[in-house]
Write a protein that holds these residues in place. Sequence first.
Motif, PDB file in Angstrom:
ATOM      1  N   TRP A 145       0.818  -1.200   0.000  1.00  0.00           N
ATOM      2  CA  TRP A 145       0.000   0.000   0.000  1.00  0.00           C
ATOM      3  C   TRP A 145       0.859   1.260   0.000  1.00  0.00           C
ATOM      4  CZ3 TRP A 145      -4.620  -0.751   3.904  1.00  0.00           C
ATOM      5  CH2 TRP A 145      -5.559  -1.609   3.324  1.00  0.00           C
ATOM      6  N   THR A 146       0.292   2.316  -0.544  1.00  0.00           N
ATOM      7  CA  THR A 146       0.864   3.652  -0.500  1.00  0.00           C
ATOM      8  C   THR A 146      -0.003   4.498   0.436  1.00  0.00           C
ATOM      9  OG1 THR A 146      -0.511   4.471  -2.306  1.00  0.00           O
ATOM     10  CG2 THR A 146       1.593   3.409  -2.913  1.00  0.00           C
ATOM     11  N   THR A 147       0.354   5.772   0.563  1.00  0.00           N
ATOM     12  CA  THR A 147      -0.458   6.674   1.387  1.00  0.00           C
ATOM     13  C   THR A 147      -1.909   6.683   0.930  1.00  0.00           C
ATOM     14  OG1 THR A 147       1.472   8.085   1.784  1.00  0.00           O
ATOM     15  CG2 THR A 147      -0.700   9.059   2.175  1.00  0.00           C
ATOM     16  N   LEU A 148      -2.128   6.820  -0.384  1.00  0.00           N
ATOM     17  CA  LEU A 148      -3.502   6.878  -0.888  1.00  0.00           C
ATOM     18  C   LEU A 148      -4.243   5.568  -0.643  1.00  0.00           C
ATOM     19  CD1 LEU A 148      -3.264   8.928  -4.204  1.00  0.00           C
ATOM     20  CD2 LEU A 148      -3.841   9.710  -1.899  1.00  0.00           C
ATOM     21  N   ASP A 149      -3.543   4.442  -0.702  1.00  0.00           N
ATOM     22  CA  ASP A 149      -4.186   3.157  -0.415  1.00  0.00           C
ATOM     23  C   ASP A 149      -4.641   3.090   1.043  1.00  0.00           C
ATOM     24  OD1 ASP A 149      -3.765   2.065  -3.016  1.00  0.00           O
ATOM     25  OD2 ASP A 149      -1.699   1.579  -2.461  1.00  0.00           O
ATOM     26  N   VAL A 150      -3.778   3.555   1.950  1.00  0.00           N
ATOM     27  CA  VAL A 150      -4.145   3.547   3.375  1.00  0.00           C
ATOM     28  C   VAL A 150      -5.366   4.432   3.590  1.00  0.00           C
ATOM     29  CG1 VAL A 150      -3.405   4.192   5.703  1.00  0.00           C
ATOM     30  CG2 VAL A 150      -1.813   3.018   4.187  1.00  0.00           C
ATOM     31  N   VAL A 151      -5.364   5.628   3.008  1.00  0.00           N
ATOM     32  CA  VAL A 151      -6.498   6.547   3.182  1.00  0.00           C
ATOM     33  C   VAL A 151      -7.762   5.961   2.559  1.00  0.00           C
ATOM     34  CG1 VAL A 151      -7.395   8.846   2.620  1.00  0.00           C
ATOM     35  CG2 VAL A 151      -5.004   8.582   3.317  1.00  0.00           C
TER      36      VAL A 151
END
Length: 197
Positions: free
Chosen positions: A89-95
Amino acid sequence: MHGIIFKSLKDFVVRDHGHETWDAVRRAADLDGRVYLPIDTYDDGELIRLAEAVGDETGTPTPDLLEAFGRVAAGQLLDTYGNVVADDWTTLDVVANAEAGIHTVLRAHNPDLDPPELVCRREQGEEAGTREEGEASEEDEMSEGRVRVVYRSPRRLCFVAKGIVRGVADHYGEEVQVTEPTCMHEGADHCELVVTR
């Protein structure tokens, strides 16, 4: 509210202002001697009182204080609940997965937890806007450069939420922009955060 949030607030205050300030904050909030364990839950009102006392002790405006605190808390939340975050995951995936992939799991494992209600939706980035309607490819998935989050909570801690997003980006070594076109502190019934890569 989960004890990890209280522990994060203490760590934030001690890191930036020292143990003496944390002790003064607890006294000012009528919580002198109170110890917060990350595995327990505590009354929301205590966090608000502590945050207000931190602002008074340090002269920091509450929105700035809460956002800076959220940024620090993100690291501890990821350390504590990293098992519900996929390795790729990336930041956008976590959000984008904060509600369905994280909050839902937390509520299932501990009914005492009451994280805010989030509705998270990925949106196409500008670079994907030229594709004809109905056309799709693997590139579409990669071009999704924005997540829109609707935040509802009687706590009204959208400032902390913005800080958490920025702290998640810090964790991944990424840069994101966080805007808030709608906010409960300006009379709306919800907050809306737009996180852009």
